[in-house]
Write a protein that holds these residues in place. Sequence first.
Motif, PDB file in Angstrom:
ATOM      1  N   TYR A  56     -19.595  14.812 -58.838  1.00  0.00           N
ATOM      2  CA  TYR A  56     -18.198  15.228 -58.740  1.00  0.00           C
ATOM      3  C   TYR A  56     -17.588  15.449 -60.123  1.00  0.00           C
ATOM      4  O   TYR A  56     -16.946  16.465 -60.378  1.00  0.00           O
ATOM      5  CB  TYR A  56     -17.404  14.169 -57.966  1.00  0.00           C
ATOM      6  CG  TYR A  56     -15.941  14.481 -57.862  1.00  0.00           C
ATOM      7  CD1 TYR A  56     -15.471  15.373 -56.899  1.00  0.00           C
ATOM      8  CD2 TYR A  56     -15.010  13.898 -58.716  1.00  0.00           C
ATOM      9  CE1 TYR A  56     -14.133  15.674 -56.794  1.00  0.00           C
ATOM     10  CE2 TYR A  56     -13.666  14.197 -58.630  1.00  0.00           C
ATOM     11  CZ  TYR A  56     -13.231  15.091 -57.668  1.00  0.00           C
ATOM     12  OH  TYR A  56     -11.890  15.398 -57.582  1.00  0.00           O
ATOM     13  N   LYS A  61     -18.478  21.137 -57.481  1.00  0.00           N
ATOM     14  CA  LYS A  61     -18.792  21.360 -56.072  1.00  0.00           C
ATOM     15  C   LYS A  61     -19.819  22.460 -55.854  1.00  0.00           C
ATOM     16  O   LYS A  61     -20.568  22.416 -54.882  1.00  0.00           O
ATOM     17  CB  LYS A  61     -17.523  21.709 -55.300  1.00  0.00           C
ATOM     18  CG  LYS A  61     -16.564  20.562 -55.136  1.00  0.00           C
ATOM     19  CD  LYS A  61     -15.358  20.981 -54.331  1.00  0.00           C
ATOM     20  CE  LYS A  61     -14.427  19.793 -54.170  1.00  0.00           C
ATOM     21  NZ  LYS A  61     -13.261  20.139 -53.350  1.00  0.00           N
ATOM     22  N   ASN A  62     -19.858  23.420 -56.743  1.00  0.00           N
ATOM     23  CA  ASN A  62     -20.789  24.535 -56.566  1.00  0.00           C
ATOM     24  C   ASN A  62     -22.248  24.090 -56.659  1.00  0.00           C
ATOM     25  O   ASN A  62     -23.145  24.842 -56.273  1.00  0.00           O
ATOM     26  CB  ASN A  62     -20.519  25.634 -57.593  1.00  0.00           C
ATOM     27  CG  ASN A  62     -20.604  25.136 -59.020  1.00  0.00           C
ATOM     28  OD1 ASN A  62     -20.044  24.092 -59.348  1.00  0.00           O
ATOM     29  ND2 ASN A  62     -21.266  25.874 -59.872  1.00  0.00           N
ATOM     30  N   TYR A  64     -23.352  20.998 -55.318  1.00  0.00           N
ATOM     31  CA  TYR A  64     -23.635  19.960 -54.320  1.00  0.00           C
ATOM     32  C   TYR A  64     -24.797  20.340 -53.398  1.00  0.00           C
ATOM     33  O   TYR A  64     -25.721  19.557 -53.195  1.00  0.00           O
ATOM     34  CB  TYR A  64     -22.407  19.666 -53.457  1.00  0.00           C
ATOM     35  CG  TYR A  64     -21.242  19.021 -54.171  1.00  0.00           C
ATOM     36  CD1 TYR A  64     -21.289  18.662 -55.512  1.00  0.00           C
ATOM     37  CD2 TYR A  64     -20.063  18.780 -53.491  1.00  0.00           C
ATOM     38  CE1 TYR A  64     -20.209  18.086 -56.145  1.00  0.00           C
ATOM     39  CE2 TYR A  64     -18.977  18.203 -54.124  1.00  0.00           C
ATOM     40  CZ  TYR A  64     -19.057  17.855 -55.445  1.00  0.00           C
ATOM     41  OH  TYR A  64     -17.984  17.283 -56.071  1.00  0.00           O
TER      42      TYR A  64
END
Length: 76
Positions: A56, A61-62, A64
């Motif tokens: 995080y 997020k791209n 994950y």
Amino acid sequence: MNIKTSKDLKEMNDTLTHINLRKQMILTKMLVSAINEVDENLTHKELADSVAFILYEYYGKNNYNDFIDVLKNKIQ
């Protein structure tokens, strides 16, 4: 490195593979050492919480889904 032949390309790929494996081994040793320093009995949930925080805070997020895909493939 100047790539002229397929042999040159294979040597470059072998070198990159070796570098990546070396990085993985160093990181693994450091992670195990850090875990042992914090708590030798660290649970998988505590480890997952820490990894989730790192993803995080530092990766976004791209990344994950790619991370989860790699993880799933490695533990099968």
